[in-house]
Design an enzyme around this catalytic site. Structure first.
Site, PDB file in Angstrom:
ATOM      1  N   LEU A  62       0.879  -1.423   0.051  1.00 21.89           N
ATOM      2  CA  LEU A  62       0.571   0.206  -0.064  1.00 21.89           C
ATOM      3  C   LEU A  62       0.855   0.511   0.295  1.00 21.89           C
ATOM      4  O   LEU A  62      -0.053   2.073  -0.842  1.00 21.89           O
ATOM      5  CB  LEU A  62      -0.567   0.014   1.151  1.00 21.89           C
ATOM      6  CG  LEU A  62      -1.613   1.195   1.805  1.00 21.89           C
ATOM      7  CD1 LEU A  62      -2.557   1.412   0.841  1.00 21.89           C
ATOM      8  CD2 LEU A  62      -2.522   0.776   2.791  1.00 21.89           C
ATOM      9  N   THR A  85       6.713  -5.007   3.684  1.00 19.06           N
ATOM     10  CA  THR A  85       7.182  -6.538   4.789  1.00 19.06           C
ATOM     11  C   THR A  85       6.631  -7.699   3.583  1.00 19.06           C
ATOM     12  O   THR A  85       5.970  -8.183   3.337  1.00 19.06           O
ATOM     13  CB  THR A  85       6.359  -6.859   5.689  1.00 19.06           C
ATOM     14  OG1 THR A  85       6.487  -5.627   6.334  1.00 19.06           O
ATOM     15  CG2 THR A  85       6.362  -8.065   7.127  1.00 19.06           C
ATOM     16  N   GLY A 145      20.303  -3.388  33.613  1.00 18.15           N
ATOM     17  CA  GLY A 145      21.678  -2.483  33.382  1.00 18.15           C
ATOM     18  C   GLY A 145      22.439  -2.841  32.397  1.00 18.15           C
ATOM     19  O   GLY A 145      21.949  -2.717  30.903  1.00 18.15           O
ATOM     20  N   GLU A 193       1.415  -0.897  10.513  1.00 16.21           N
ATOM     21  CA  GLU A 193       0.516  -0.730   9.719  1.00 16.21           C
ATOM     22  C   GLU A 193      -0.432   0.286  10.562  1.00 16.21           C
ATOM     23  O   GLU A 193      -1.469  -0.142  11.117  1.00 16.21           O
ATOM     24  CB  GLU A 193       0.761  -2.350  10.640  1.00 16.21           C
ATOM     25  CG  GLU A 193       0.522  -3.069   9.785  1.00 16.21           C
ATOM     26  CD  GLU A 193       0.292  -4.923   9.603  1.00 16.21           C
ATOM     27  OE1 GLU A 193      -1.050  -4.917   9.927  1.00 16.21           O
ATOM     28  OE2 GLU A 193       1.029  -5.414   9.395  1.00 16.21           O
ATOM     29  N   GLY A 200      -5.267  -6.589  10.841  1.00 19.76           N
ATOM     30  CA  GLY A 200      -3.620  -7.047  10.545  1.00 19.76           C
ATOM     31  C   GLY A 200      -3.060  -6.264  11.969  1.00 19.76           C
ATOM     32  O   GLY A 200      -1.905  -6.808  12.648  1.00 19.76           O
ATOM     33  N   ARG A 201      -4.081  -4.617  12.266  1.00 22.97           N
ATOM     34  CA  ARG A 201      -3.410  -4.289  13.484  1.00 22.97           C
ATOM     35  C   ARG A 201      -3.577  -5.280  14.938  1.00 22.97           C
ATOM     36  O   ARG A 201      -2.928  -5.236  15.419  1.00 22.97           O
ATOM     37  CB  ARG A 201      -4.968  -3.020  13.529  1.00 22.97           C
ATOM     38  CG  ARG A 201      -3.809  -1.891  12.602  1.00 22.97           C
ATOM     39  CD  ARG A 201      -4.702  -0.762  12.488  1.00 22.97           C
ATOM     40  NE  ARG A 201      -4.370   0.122  11.171  1.00 22.97           N
ATOM     41  CZ  ARG A 201      -4.622   0.977  10.337  1.00 22.97           C
ATOM     42  NH1 ARG A 201      -6.051   1.180  10.955  1.00 22.97           N
ATOM     43  NH2 ARG A 201      -4.277   1.998   9.501  1.00 22.97           N
TER      44      ARG A 201
HETATM   45  N1  CAA Z   1     -13.087   0.041   7.076  1.00 21.68           N
HETATM   46  C1  CAA Z   1     -13.785  -0.207   5.928  1.00 21.68           C
HETATM   47  N2  CAA Z   1     -13.632   0.599   4.984  1.00 21.68           N
HETATM   48  C2  CAA Z   1     -13.122   2.010   5.632  1.00 21.68           C
HETATM   49  C3  CAA Z   1     -12.443   1.950   6.584  1.00 21.68           C
HETATM   50  C4  CAA Z   1     -12.612   0.422   7.263  1.00 21.68           C
HETATM   51  N3  CAA Z   1     -11.985   0.235   8.561  1.00 21.68           N
HETATM   52  N4  CAA Z   1     -11.885   3.250   6.935  1.00 21.68           N
HETATM   53  C5  CAA Z   1     -12.148   3.651   5.952  1.00 21.68           C
HETATM   54  N5  CAA Z   1     -13.213   2.965   5.377  1.00 21.68           N
HETATM   55  C6  CAA Z   1     -14.056   4.365   4.244  1.00 21.68           C
HETATM   56  C7  CAA Z   1     -14.716   5.172   4.164  1.00 21.68           C
HETATM   57  O1  CAA Z   1     -15.939   4.163   5.378  1.00 21.68           O
HETATM   58  C8  CAA Z   1     -14.664   5.877   3.533  1.00 21.68           C
HETATM   59  O2  CAA Z   1     -15.733   5.200   2.605  1.00 21.68           O
HETATM   60  P1  CAA Z   1     -16.943   5.736   2.340  1.00 21.68           P
HETATM   61  O3  CAA Z   1     -16.275   6.987   0.932  1.00 21.68           O
HETATM   62  O4  CAA Z   1     -17.577   5.310   1.923  1.00 21.68           O
HETATM   63  O5  CAA Z   1     -17.923   6.463   2.774  1.00 21.68           O
HETATM   64  C9  CAA Z   1     -13.314   6.025   2.716  1.00 21.68           C
HETATM   65  O6  CAA Z   1     -12.977   4.160   3.623  1.00 21.68           O
HETATM   66  C10 CAA Z   1     -12.122   7.068   3.152  1.00 21.68           C
HETATM   67  O7  CAA Z   1     -11.665   7.094   4.551  1.00 21.68           O
HETATM   68  P2  CAA Z   1     -11.455   8.051   5.357  1.00 21.68           P
HETATM   69  O8  CAA Z   1     -12.079   9.605   4.821  1.00 21.68           O
HETATM   70  O9  CAA Z   1     -11.771   7.783   6.886  1.00 21.68           O
HETATM   71  O10 CAA Z   1     -10.129   7.830   4.355  1.00 21.68           O
HETATM   72  P3  CAA Z   1      -8.987   9.127   5.026  1.00 21.68           P
HETATM   73  O11 CAA Z   1      -8.400   9.102   3.414  1.00 21.68           O
HETATM   74  O12 CAA Z   1      -9.676  10.220   5.689  1.00 21.68           O
HETATM   75  O13 CAA Z   1      -7.696   8.337   5.744  1.00 21.68           O
HETATM   76  C11 CAA Z   1      -7.039   7.119   7.258  1.00 21.68           C
HETATM   77  C12 CAA Z   1      -7.887   7.706   6.832  1.00 21.68           C
HETATM   78  C13 CAA Z   1      -7.470   6.075   8.660  1.00 21.68           C
HETATM   79  C14 CAA Z   1      -5.805   8.183   8.113  1.00 21.68           C
HETATM   80  C15 CAA Z   1      -6.468   6.056   6.573  1.00 21.68           C
HETATM   81  O14 CAA Z   1      -5.233   6.601   5.447  1.00 21.68           O
HETATM   82  C16 CAA Z   1      -5.097   5.005   7.683  1.00 21.68           C
HETATM   83  O15 CAA Z   1      -5.060   4.015   7.712  1.00 21.68           O
HETATM   84  N6  CAA Z   1      -3.595   5.698   7.219  1.00 21.68           N
HETATM   85  C17 CAA Z   1      -2.720   4.121   7.932  1.00 21.68           C
HETATM   86  C18 CAA Z   1      -2.464   3.991   6.774  1.00 21.68           C
HETATM   87  C19 CAA Z   1      -1.660   2.551   6.830  1.00 21.68           C
HETATM   88  O16 CAA Z   1      -2.148   2.116   8.051  1.00 21.68           O
HETATM   89  N7  CAA Z   1       0.371   1.988   6.112  1.00 21.68           N
HETATM   90  C20 CAA Z   1      -0.077   1.428   6.464  1.00 21.68           C
HETATM   91  C21 CAA Z   1       0.378   0.501   5.590  1.00 21.68           C
HETATM   92  S1  CAA Z   1       0.521  -1.636   5.614  1.00 21.68           S
HETATM   93  C22 CAA Z   1       2.459  -1.862   6.082  1.00 21.68           C
HETATM   94  O17 CAA Z   1       2.641  -1.128   7.447  1.00 21.68           O
HETATM   95  C23 CAA Z   1       3.587  -2.445   5.431  1.00 21.68           C
HETATM   96  C24 CAA Z   1       3.598  -3.614   6.371  1.00 21.68           C
HETATM   97  O18 CAA Z   1       3.508  -4.704   5.364  1.00 21.68           O
HETATM   98  C25 CAA Z   1       3.380  -4.215   7.854  1.00 21.68           C
END
Ligand code: CAA
Length: 383
Positions: free
Chosen positions: A125, A158, A339, A363, A242-243
């Site tokens: 992502l 990852t 220590g 994540e 995942g969280r």
């Molecule tokens: N489940 C389902 N749908 C969801 C949701 C969820 N948990 N959260 C949001 N949505 C939907 C919303 O309902 C909305 O839908 P509509 O268009 O129908 O209204 C849409 O998604 C957009 O939601 P937001 O307006 O809340 O989106 P945003 O742009 O404001 O972002 C955020 C929200 C929480 C900041 C998100 O971008 C986020 O979680 N960011 C962090 C990303 C992350 O965790 N990255 C880690 C990547 S993986 C990794 O770490 C690597 C690895 O290999 C381990």
């Protein structure tokens, strides 16, 4: 409310603990030192069913619930956090979305080998310009001659260098923001797919992390997960699950540090008595135990709620936020109790301390977890 684990959960937890302590823990320091991917651990865990714990038995999975998964993952994490994240990503971030959003053909094609540890999955992502703001991704996808063509690059993936297939998110149209994003299952032998820079890291050194380059990468239409435009929701819903895994990883690391420091405190003498007799050390042990117990309750609650089919966005974020900060606190205190020995590579505590930090970052950072929790709390108010 019943806090007692049933017989099946107790058994699988004990089995995982025995395996982790016998087979995984003894190799963890060396794998960390050499930054060597835990191939043999993954193979063994595949045989035990740990690589596809929640996949149904008819698709080669263990067919178990989320509570079983977190019980096993805590034990693996206590032994080797690098092995644990490899397991967590395969279970939650790769198999999870295929099980939830995949069609029957995709499930048959991608679940069995990945659930049995014969193949490994990843989830792509993040990009250089979009980590926390995941919807801002710029990897593009276009449909050409009956195939999807992906262009862009992903970072901090990852399992990236070792993955046989990756769930990749790309946009059809940036102006549509999150609604323009789709998800694809991209196999490593796809034309135009390559592994980029491999990261050297502070902790979880034996896990592999790299960028992934998609240069006119060709993906069959049948490898699209869900409908066009569903990608962002698939990404978010996958991260909810995942969280729970990362919260569990943090819990396991913290638990290992606590166990080591507690034993050390009863054996190490200063001023004529074991240091565990000093109230300043006792205060640390009490705070560490408290943090870990609270983290475990949050993790188990999120897992239990998932098993009831309930929405877990807030609870998974709470578990991840609390457990990761608890792990950072507990491992820091463990170093302090030991220590100089805590700072030395002779003991595992410095590794726990280094490994814990990432759980506050990947994540979704702690800042993003707070944002997710606050948004859900505010939504609850108007419900
Ligand atoms: N489940 C389902 N749908 C969801 C949701 C969820 N948990 N959260 C949001 N949505 C939907 C919303 O309902 C909305 O839908 P509509 O268009 O129908 O209204 C849409 O998604 C957009 O939601 P937001 O307006 O809340 O989106 P945003 O742009 O404001 O972002 C955020 C929200 C929480 C900041 C998100 O971008 C986020 O979680 N960011 C962090 C990303 C992350 O965790 N990255 C880690 C990547 S993986 C990794 O770490 C690597 C690895 O290999 C381990």
């Amino acid at each position: 409310m019943d806090f007692k684990l049933n017989e099946d959960h107790t058994m699988i937890r004990q089995m995982a603990k025995d395996f982790a302590q016998k087979q995984i823990a003894p190799k963890a320091a060396e794998l960390d030192e050499k930054a060597q991917f835990p191939t043999e651990n993954i193979r063994q865990m595949g045989e035990l069913g740990f690589m596809g714990m929640m996949a149904p038995a008819e698709l080669g999975g263990a067919g178990l619930d989320t509570l079983s998964y977190v019980l096993v993952l805590e034990e693996i994490s206590a032994a080797c956090a690098s092995t644990a994240v490899t397991m967590s990503v395969n279970n939650s971030l790769f198999l999870g979305p295929i099980l939830k959003f995949g069609n029957e053909a995709q499930k048959k094609m991608f679940i069995p080998d990945f659930a049995q540890g014969k193949k490994l999955g990843a989830y792509a992502l993040s990009e250089a310009g979009s980590g926390s703001d995941a919807a801002a991704l710029i990897t593009t996808v276009t449909l050409k001659d009956g195939k999807y063509i992906l262009n862009g690059s992903k970072i901090f993936i990852t399992n990236g260098p070792d993955a046989d297939a990756v769930i990749v998110f790309a946009t059809h149209d940036k102006t549509k923001k999150h609604k323009g994003i789709s998800a694809f299952i991209v196999e490593k032998n796809a034309k135009g797919f390559s592994v980029g820079k491999v990261e050297k890291k502070l902790g979880i050194k034996a896990s592999s992390t790299s960028s992934i380059i998609l240069d006119h990468c060709e993906v069959p239409v049948q490898n699209r997960l869900g409908e066009e435009g569903d990608g962002f929701k698939i990404a978010m819903s996958t991260l909810d699950n995942g969280r729970i895994g990362i919260a569990t990883q943090a819990l396991g690391i913290g638990q290992a540090a606590f166990a080591f420091a507690t034993k050390y405190a009863t054996e190490r003498e200063a001023f004529g008595q074991p240091i565990s007799q000093f109230q300043l050390i006792q205060g640390k042990l009490a705070d560490m135990a408290l943090q870990l117990d609270a983290a475990r309750l949050l993790v188990w609650r999120a897992a239990w709620m998932r098993d009831q089919g309930m929405k877990i966005t807030k609870e998974a974020a709470m578990a991840k936020l609390f457990a990761s900060e608890a792990a950072t606190f507990v491992t820091k205190e463990a170093v302090q109790i030991l220590g100089g020995y805590g700072y030395s590579r002779e003991y595992p505590v410095e590794r726990y301390f280094r490994d814990a930090k990432i759980t506050e970052i990947y994540e979704g950072t702690s800042e993003i977890q707070r944002l997710v929790i606050a948004r859900e709390v505010l939504k609850d108010l108007v419900r």
